[in-house]
Motif scaffolding. Structure first.
Motif, PDB file in Angstrom:
ATOM      1  N   GLY A  81       0.815  -1.220   0.000  1.00  0.00           N
ATOM      2  CA  GLY A  81       0.000   0.000   0.000  1.00  0.00           C
ATOM      3  C   GLY A  81       0.845   1.264   0.000  1.00  0.00           C
ATOM      4  N   LYS A  82       1.867   1.242   0.819  1.00  0.00           N
ATOM      5  CA  LYS A  82       2.718   2.442   0.908  1.00  0.00           C
ATOM      6  C   LYS A  82       3.670   2.526  -0.273  1.00  0.00           C
ATOM      7  CE  LYS A  82       2.653   2.582   5.864  1.00  0.00           C
ATOM      8  NZ  LYS A  82       2.188   1.186   6.012  1.00  0.00           N
ATOM      9  N   ILE A  83       4.142   1.363  -0.717  1.00  0.00           N
ATOM     10  CA  ILE A  83       5.076   1.351  -1.849  1.00  0.00           C
ATOM     11  C   ILE A  83       4.418   1.965  -3.075  1.00  0.00           C
ATOM     12  CG2 ILE A  83       6.115  -0.241  -3.533  1.00  0.00           C
ATOM     13  CD1 ILE A  83       7.875   0.226  -1.146  1.00  0.00           C
ATOM     14  N   LYS A  84       3.099   1.729  -3.237  1.00  0.00           N
ATOM     15  CA  LYS A  84       2.392   2.254  -4.399  1.00  0.00           C
ATOM     16  C   LYS A  84       2.500   3.783  -4.435  1.00  0.00           C
ATOM     17  CE  LYS A  84      -2.146   2.367  -6.503  1.00  0.00           C
ATOM     18  NZ  LYS A  84      -3.575   2.156  -6.284  1.00  0.00           N
ATOM     19  N   LEU A 140       9.260  10.836   1.608  1.00  0.00           N
ATOM     20  CA  LEU A 140       8.766  10.042   2.745  1.00  0.00           C
ATOM     21  C   LEU A 140       8.010  10.924   3.739  1.00  0.00           C
ATOM     22  CD1 LEU A 140      11.805   7.626   3.248  1.00  0.00           C
ATOM     23  CD2 LEU A 140       9.527   7.033   2.403  1.00  0.00           C
ATOM     24  N   GLY A 141       8.415  12.194   3.829  1.00  0.00           N
ATOM     25  CA  GLY A 141       7.681  13.143   4.681  1.00  0.00           C
ATOM     26  C   GLY A 141       6.259  13.334   4.178  1.00  0.00           C
ATOM     27  N   ILE A 142       6.097  13.383   2.862  1.00  0.00           N
ATOM     28  CA  ILE A 142       4.741  13.510   2.277  1.00  0.00           C
ATOM     29  C   ILE A 142       3.970  12.210   2.512  1.00  0.00           C
ATOM     30  CG2 ILE A 142       3.452  13.794   0.113  1.00  0.00           C
ATOM     31  CD1 ILE A 142       5.857  15.509  -0.879  1.00  0.00           C
ATOM     32  N   LEU A 143       4.661  11.101   2.275  1.00  0.00           N
ATOM     33  CA  LEU A 143       4.030   9.783   2.447  1.00  0.00           C
ATOM     34  C   LEU A 143       3.501   9.590   3.875  1.00  0.00           C
ATOM     35  CD1 LEU A 143       3.735   7.275   0.580  1.00  0.00           C
ATOM     36  CD2 LEU A 143       5.736   6.322   1.702  1.00  0.00           C
ATOM     37  N   TYR A 144       4.205  10.184   4.808  1.00  0.00           N
ATOM     38  CA  TYR A 144       3.836  10.095   6.222  1.00  0.00           C
ATOM     39  C   TYR A 144       2.398  10.575   6.455  1.00  0.00           C
ATOM     40  CZ  TYR A 144       4.308  10.745  11.290  1.00  0.00           C
ATOM     41  OH  TYR A 144       4.140  10.677  12.645  1.00  0.00           O
ATOM     42  N   PHE A 145       1.979  11.551   5.666  1.00  0.00           N
ATOM     43  CA  PHE A 145       0.658  12.158   5.893  1.00  0.00           C
ATOM     44  C   PHE A 145      -0.441  11.579   5.002  1.00  0.00           C
ATOM     45  CE2 PHE A 145       3.587  15.272   7.544  1.00  0.00           C
ATOM     46  CZ  PHE A 145       2.991  15.595   8.745  1.00  0.00           C
ATOM     47  N   LEU A 146      -0.088  10.646   4.119  1.00  0.00           N
ATOM     48  CA  LEU A 146      -1.080  10.126   3.190  1.00  0.00           C
ATOM     49  C   LEU A 146      -1.728   8.834   3.675  1.00  0.00           C
ATOM     50  CD1 LEU A 146       0.729  10.723  -0.226  1.00  0.00           C
ATOM     51  CD2 LEU A 146      -0.996  12.145   0.850  1.00  0.00           C
ATOM     52  N   ASN A 147      -3.033   8.849   3.829  1.00  0.00           N
ATOM     53  CA  ASN A 147      -3.839   7.657   4.128  1.00  0.00           C
ATOM     54  C   ASN A 147      -3.355   6.856   5.328  1.00  0.00           C
ATOM     55  OD1 ASN A 147      -5.337   8.205   1.789  1.00  0.00           O
ATOM     56  ND2 ASN A 147      -3.818   7.108   0.554  1.00  0.00           N
ATOM     57  N   LEU A 148      -2.688   7.525   6.220  1.00  0.00           N
ATOM     58  CA  LEU A 148      -2.135   6.756   7.329  1.00  0.00           C
ATOM     59  C   LEU A 148      -2.597   7.280   8.686  1.00  0.00           C
ATOM     60  CD1 LEU A 148       1.439   6.573   5.838  1.00  0.00           C
ATOM     61  CD2 LEU A 148      -0.076   4.625   6.125  1.00  0.00           C
ATOM     62  N   GLU A 149      -3.511   8.251   8.646  1.00  0.00           N
ATOM     63  CA  GLU A 149      -4.000   8.837   9.893  1.00  0.00           C
ATOM     64  C   GLU A 149      -4.922   7.847  10.619  1.00  0.00           C
ATOM     65  OE1 GLU A 149      -3.545  11.531  11.566  1.00  0.00           O
ATOM     66  OE2 GLU A 149      -2.493  12.914  10.230  1.00  0.00           O
ATOM     67  N   ILE A 155       0.191   7.876  16.488  1.00  0.00           N
ATOM     68  CA  ILE A 155       1.117   7.414  15.451  1.00  0.00           C
ATOM     69  C   ILE A 155       1.114   5.889  15.459  1.00  0.00           C
ATOM     70  CG2 ILE A 155       3.547   7.336  14.741  1.00  0.00           C
ATOM     71  CD1 ILE A 155       3.862  10.055  16.097  1.00  0.00           C
ATOM     72  N   ASP A 156       0.657   5.311  14.374  1.00  0.00           N
ATOM     73  CA  ASP A 156       0.677   3.849  14.359  1.00  0.00           C
ATOM     74  C   ASP A 156       2.068   3.365  13.946  1.00  0.00           C
ATOM     75  OD1 ASP A 156      -1.242   3.665  11.302  1.00  0.00           O
ATOM     76  OD2 ASP A 156       0.907   3.683  11.573  1.00  0.00           O
ATOM     77  N   LYS A 157       2.269   2.075  14.039  1.00  0.00           N
ATOM     78  CA  LYS A 157       3.580   1.485  13.826  1.00  0.00           C
ATOM     79  C   LYS A 157       4.090   1.773  12.413  1.00  0.00           C
ATOM     80  CE  LYS A 157       5.923  -2.834  14.754  1.00  0.00           C
ATOM     81  NZ  LYS A 157       5.768  -4.281  14.827  1.00  0.00           N
ATOM     82  N   ASN A 158       3.188   1.717  11.458  1.00  0.00           N
ATOM     83  CA  ASN A 158       3.589   1.918  10.067  1.00  0.00           C
ATOM     84  C   ASN A 158       4.095   3.338   9.838  1.00  0.00           C
ATOM     85  OD1 ASN A 158       2.798  -0.663   9.547  1.00  0.00           O
ATOM     86  ND2 ASN A 158       0.736  -0.070   8.891  1.00  0.00           N
ATOM     87  N   LYS A 159       3.414   4.316  10.436  1.00  0.00           N
ATOM     88  CA  LYS A 159       3.836   5.710  10.272  1.00  0.00           C
ATOM     89  C   LYS A 159       5.201   5.922  10.907  1.00  0.00           C
ATOM     90  CE  LYS A 159       0.902   9.123  10.269  1.00  0.00           C
ATOM     91  NZ  LYS A 159      -0.107  10.078  10.727  1.00  0.00           N
ATOM     92  N   ALA A 160       5.381   5.313  12.069  1.00  0.00           N
ATOM     93  CA  ALA A 160       6.681   5.449  12.727  1.00  0.00           C
ATOM     94  C   ALA A 160       7.769   4.840  11.842  1.00  0.00           C
ATOM     95  CB  ALA A 160       6.656   4.762  14.084  1.00  0.00           C
ATOM     96  N   GLY A 223       8.283  15.101  21.877  1.00  0.00           N
ATOM     97  CA  GLY A 223       7.170  15.883  21.349  1.00  0.00           C
ATOM     98  C   GLY A 223       7.391  16.352  19.918  1.00  0.00           C
ATOM     99  N   TRP A 224       8.592  16.215  19.429  1.00  0.00           N
ATOM    100  CA  TRP A 224       8.870  16.661  18.061  1.00  0.00           C
ATOM    101  C   TRP A 224       9.010  15.498  17.101  1.00  0.00           C
ATOM    102  CZ3 TRP A 224       9.312  21.373  15.595  1.00  0.00           C
ATOM    103  CH2 TRP A 224       9.079  22.476  16.413  1.00  0.00           C
ATOM    104  N   TYR A 225       9.303  14.348  17.646  1.00  0.00           N
ATOM    105  CA  TYR A 225       9.483  13.150  16.830  1.00  0.00           C
ATOM    106  C   TYR A 225       8.139  12.776  16.189  1.00  0.00           C
ATOM    107  CZ  TYR A 225      10.392   8.178  16.014  1.00  0.00           C
ATOM    108  OH  TYR A 225      10.539   6.936  15.446  1.00  0.00           O
ATOM    109  N   GLY A 226       8.100  12.597  14.896  1.00  0.00           N
ATOM    110  CA  GLY A 226       6.848  12.194  14.229  1.00  0.00           C
ATOM    111  C   GLY A 226       6.399  13.214  13.213  1.00  0.00           C
ATOM    112  N   LYS A 227       5.204  13.752  13.451  1.00  0.00           N
ATOM    113  CA  LYS A 227       4.589  14.669  12.484  1.00  0.00           C
ATOM    114  C   LYS A 227       5.491  15.862  12.164  1.00  0.00           C
ATOM    115  CE  LYS A 227      -0.003  14.996  12.734  1.00  0.00           C
ATOM    116  NZ  LYS A 227      -1.319  15.443  13.216  1.00  0.00           N
TER     117      LYS A 227
END
Lengths: 257, 235
Positions: A81-84, A140-149, A155-160, A223-227
């Protein structure tokens, strides 16, 4: 290749062929690597024809950047899903750089003597390798915000996992960028008697280097790690693009030959 | 009691990553401003990389144009202090394995050496450029330079002698990217001309921070390689 310095159309075919290959890479990742190989073949042929490493001017450097971007993108692994989405973004970016490269006129003339040194080739080659790593970090920063909320905003495991991959790409890019700057300093010292010049290019290079230093320190802050670091990683690539393209177009600098 | 509390507060501020983040942000802002002033005041700012050490230029330059550089230097000094304290604290705590503990400190040491190099160059760098005709000599502090031969073309070069008391103490060939180093000075070939007479533009420069910048760069690279290997394995 034909004698007399003109490039045979067959080699331009390889340069143009990369474009549909990158667009096809949106659907299948293997085409991205095929595009990378086509551009690598073109650069090798061009280097053989002009008798030097082809890394001068936007035509050469943008092809080098798009090939590096596609090639290094192989280091990211995730579930389908993410590779796509990842290959869509990488394919589109590589295609954009390729089109821009083909619109720019290749420079095949003799270099000023000051550019005929391995330090220059090392400086430019490593800089563009690092730009490619920063570019993948930005993607990957953009990918972080796509369909993964998640609905609860956690933050789920995949986003991390994506954020960690972004960090690894940026850290590797930071290493290459730092070595490129050192090589540039050695070259400048041997060419002009100083390892540092006060021009816009050096200043923006410092801004990029400081920004990624900031990113690496931010990531250590609770508090900064992640989004936030995902956004910072993408913003960094915008600074990189401005340093590469914007400074050259808008400001006079030591990198104008 | 109050003194002890104050000392603790100051120490915590000095070792904090939050301070590092703020200072990096402020440094970036200062350089943003600098890039604007460099672009719109090219004639004034062009002298920054000129004949005199940066600090000499800075003290004479118009503050309205150089304030960003004063700010950048101020933030860098604070960042250097923060880096030293942060490293001391990390080594004191001995957290994690040897490589985990050492790699950031090696990067910090490299960074500090690079800053020290810039400080040395900003205080003591100098350069002088002049045109010498073939067969002509020029006097420099402590020695003379004599231009023996110039060769133009695709691969230009110039043969020079360095003399002291009329005796040749060093002979060398200058070419682009191939300077000659002697007693802390670098001799660089800028340009070779054949008209109206064979001559060369030669630059003699002094860059006291160069070797320290190189050491700093090497240390920084070693530390970053260690960190990349560590993080690739563990993250």
């Amino acid at each position: 290749m034909s004698p007399g310095g003109a490039m045979s159309p067959i080699w331009f075919f390889w340069a143009w062929a990369a474009l549909p290959l990158y667009l096809a890479g949106i659907f299948n990742r293997r085409f991205l690597y095929a595009g990378c190989l086509a551009q690598a073949a073109y650069l090798l042929a061009r280097g053989a024809m002009i008798g030097r490493v082809p890394l001068v001017g936007p035509h050469d450097t943008l092809i080098f950047l798009s090939a590096s971007l596609a090639g290094f993108s192989a280091f990211f692994h995730a579930e389908p899903g993410k590779i796509k989405m990842y290959r869509v973004l990488i394919g589109a970016l590589a295609a954009l750089f390729s089109v821009s490269a083909m619109l720019a006129k290749p420079f095949s003339g003799a270099l000023p003597p000051v550019l005929s040194t391995y330090w220059f080739e090392l400086h430019v080659g490593l800089s563009f390798f690092s730009y490619a790593f920063f570019g993948i970090g930005g993607v990957l920063g953009i990918l972080y915000f796509l369909n993964l909320e998640r609905p609860d905003g956690s933050i789920d495991k995949n986003k991390a996992g994506i954020e960690k991959s972004q960090y690894r790409f940026i850290l590797t890019g930071y290493l290459l960028f730092s070595v490129a700057m050192i090589a540039g300093g050695v070259w400048a010292y041997l060419a002009w008697g100083t390892y540092w010049l006060w021009t816009a290019k050096e200043l923006w290079t410092s801004i990029v280097w400081l920004f990624y230093s900031l990113y690496l320190h931010l990531r250590l802050r609770p508090g900064w790690y992640g989004k936030r670091t995902a956004i910072a990683g993408t913003a960094g690539f915008i600074l990189v693009l401005f340093t590469y393209l914007g400074v050259g177009l808008l400001m006079k600098s030591s990198h104008t030959f | 009691m109050v003194f002890s509390k104050l000392r603790k507060t100051v120490w915590e501020a000095l070792i904090s990553q939050r301070l590092a983040v703020w200072l990096l942000g402020l440094e970036i802002a200062a350089l943003f401003a600098g890039s604007y002033f460099l672009a719109v005041n090219r004639e004034v700012m062009g002298a920054m990389s000129g004949e005199f050490p940066l600090f000499v230029w800075l003290l004479q330059g118009p503050f309205a144009l150089t304030f960003w550089l004063w700010a950048a230097i101020f933030f860098l000094v604070l960042l250097a202090i923060n880096t030293v304290f942060c490293s001391v604290e990390s080594l004191r705590r001995k957290k994690g394995g040897l490589i985990t503990m050492l790699s950031p400190q090696i990067i910090h040491a490299g960074f500090l050496l690079i800053l020290m190099a810039h400080l040395m160059s900003s205080l003591g760098a100098s350069k002088i450029t002049g045109q010498l005709a073939q067969g002509e000599s020029a006097r420099l502090p402590g020695f003379d330079i004599h231009l023996n031969k110039v060769e133009p073309g695709q691969k230009p070069y110039a043969g020079i002698d360095i003399l002291s008391g009329g005796n040749v103490i060093r002979h060398g060939v200058l070419a682009p990217n191939h300077p000659l180093f002697f007693r802390g000075y670098g001799f660089y070939l800028q340009e070779v001309m054949t008209e109206p007479f064979p001559s060369a533009f030669i630059e003699v420069s002094r860059e006291p921070g160069a070797i320290w910048a190189l050491f700093g760069g090497i240390l920084f690279t070693v530390g970053t390689i260690m960190l990349v290997l560590l993080k690739t394995r563990h993250e």
